[in-house]
Design a protein around this motif. Structure first.
Motif, short mmCIF file in Angstrom:
data_model
loop_
_atom_site.label_atom_id
_atom_site.label_comp_id
_atom_site.label_asym_id
_atom_site.label_seq_id
_atom_site.Cartn_x
_atom_site.Cartn_y
_atom_site.Cartn_z
N THR A 1 1.06 -1.21 0.27
CA THR A 1 -0.68 0.47 -0.20
C THR A 1 0.48 0.81 -0.05
N ALA A 2 1.75 1.55 0.36
CA ALA A 2 2.27 2.53 0.41
C ALA A 2 3.72 3.24 -0.28
N LEU B 1 -2.49 10.83 1.76
CA LEU B 1 -3.05 10.20 3.42
C LEU B 1 -2.26 9.08 3.60
N THR B 2 -3.24 8.09 2.05
CA THR B 2 -2.55 6.41 2.99
C THR B 2 -1.74 6.10 2.78
N LYS B 3 -0.90 6.52 2.06
CA LYS B 3 0.65 6.59 2.67
C LYS B 3 1.13 6.98 3.03
N PHE B 4 0.56 7.66 3.64
CA PHE B 4 1.55 8.22 4.82
C PHE B 4 0.68 7.73 6.03
N TRP B 5 -0.30 6.67 6.90
CA TRP B 5 -0.74 5.96 7.50
C TRP B 5 0.19 5.08 7.63
N ALA B 6 -0.67 4.49 5.96
CA ALA B 6 0.16 2.90 6.06
C ALA B 6 1.68 2.87 6.16
N CYS B 7 2.61 4.03 5.73
CA CYS B 7 4.44 4.45 6.57
C CYS B 7 3.99 4.61 8.08
N TRP B 8 2.99 5.16 8.76
CA TRP B 8 2.98 5.18 10.08
C TRP B 8 2.76 3.75 10.62
N PRO C 1 10.31 -0.44 11.63
CA PRO C 1 11.04 0.88 11.46
C PRO C 1 11.40 0.25 10.16
N SER C 2 13.09 -0.43 10.19
CA SER C 2 13.54 -1.11 9.33
C SER C 2 12.64 -1.55 7.70
N ARG C 3 11.27 -1.89 7.61
CA ARG C 3 11.18 -2.17 6.38
C ARG C 3 10.82 -0.85 6.55
N LEU C 4 11.16 0.28 6.24
CA LEU C 4 10.52 1.33 5.70
C LEU C 4 11.85 1.79 4.55
#
Length: 171
Positions: free
Chosen positions: A107-108, A114-121, A128-131
């Motif tokens: 999804t990210a 904001l869809t990307k943002f909330w997926a990243c959040w 966090p290593s997957r970001l």
């Protein structure tokens, strides 16, 4: 009255209650049903009532990993719902846990705004290593130029998770 009817009635009660104690009691009743509540909760995600949808999201998060089968529908809502629904789905997916990670990453990578943002959040809380750098840039952009009153705080929280992970890795 069977368990599904009880869960359905409890969900409707939650949507109509104005006092937090009543909401908490009704949510606890639904949560006690555990996996048995999944069909009703997933059906509520498809419903027309936005408040009931967001409450179903919250209760699914309360079920944690037991709500794994709701992940695809939650992600669908994250892409199409209101801002409140996006936040509710992100929180639920984070609480459901690692089973949601691969679809959150998808999804990210495939969405924006904001869809990307909330997926990243949500990813920042789970692992966090997957970001990747693009995802981190999305969080920073929302922190620096927020879309609403909530996102800069959520972005700061997520970026803090990334920094903590980076510091841990550096040791």
């Amino acid at each position: 009255m069977d368990k599904n009817e009880e869960v359905s009635i409890s969900l409707r009660k939650i949507a109509n209650f104005s006092e937090m104690n009543q909401v908490a009691t009704a949510m606890r009743d639904v949560r006690r049903s555990g996996k048995e509540a999944l069909p009703i909760l997933i059906d509520a995600l498809h419903g027309e009532d936005p408040m009931l949808r967001d409450i179903a999201c919250a209760v699914l998060g309360e079920l944690g990993p037991d709500a794994g089968e709701a992940i695809p529908r939650l992600l669908e809502l994250m892409k199409t719902g209101s801002e409140e629904t996006r936040m509710a789905t992100a929180l639920s997916l984070m609480r459901i846990g690692p089973d949601s990670l691969s679809l959150l990453e998808e999804t990210a990578k495939e969405t924006a705004g904001l869809t990307k943002f909330w997926a990243c959040w949500a990813i920042s809380w789970l692992d966090p290593s997957r970001l990747n750098q693009d995802m981190i840039a999305c969080l920073k952009a929302e922190q620096e130029q927020p879309t609403n009153a909530v996102t800069p705080f959520a972005a700061e929280e997520a970026i803090s998770k990334v920094i903590a992970w980076q510091l841990k890795e550096a040791d």
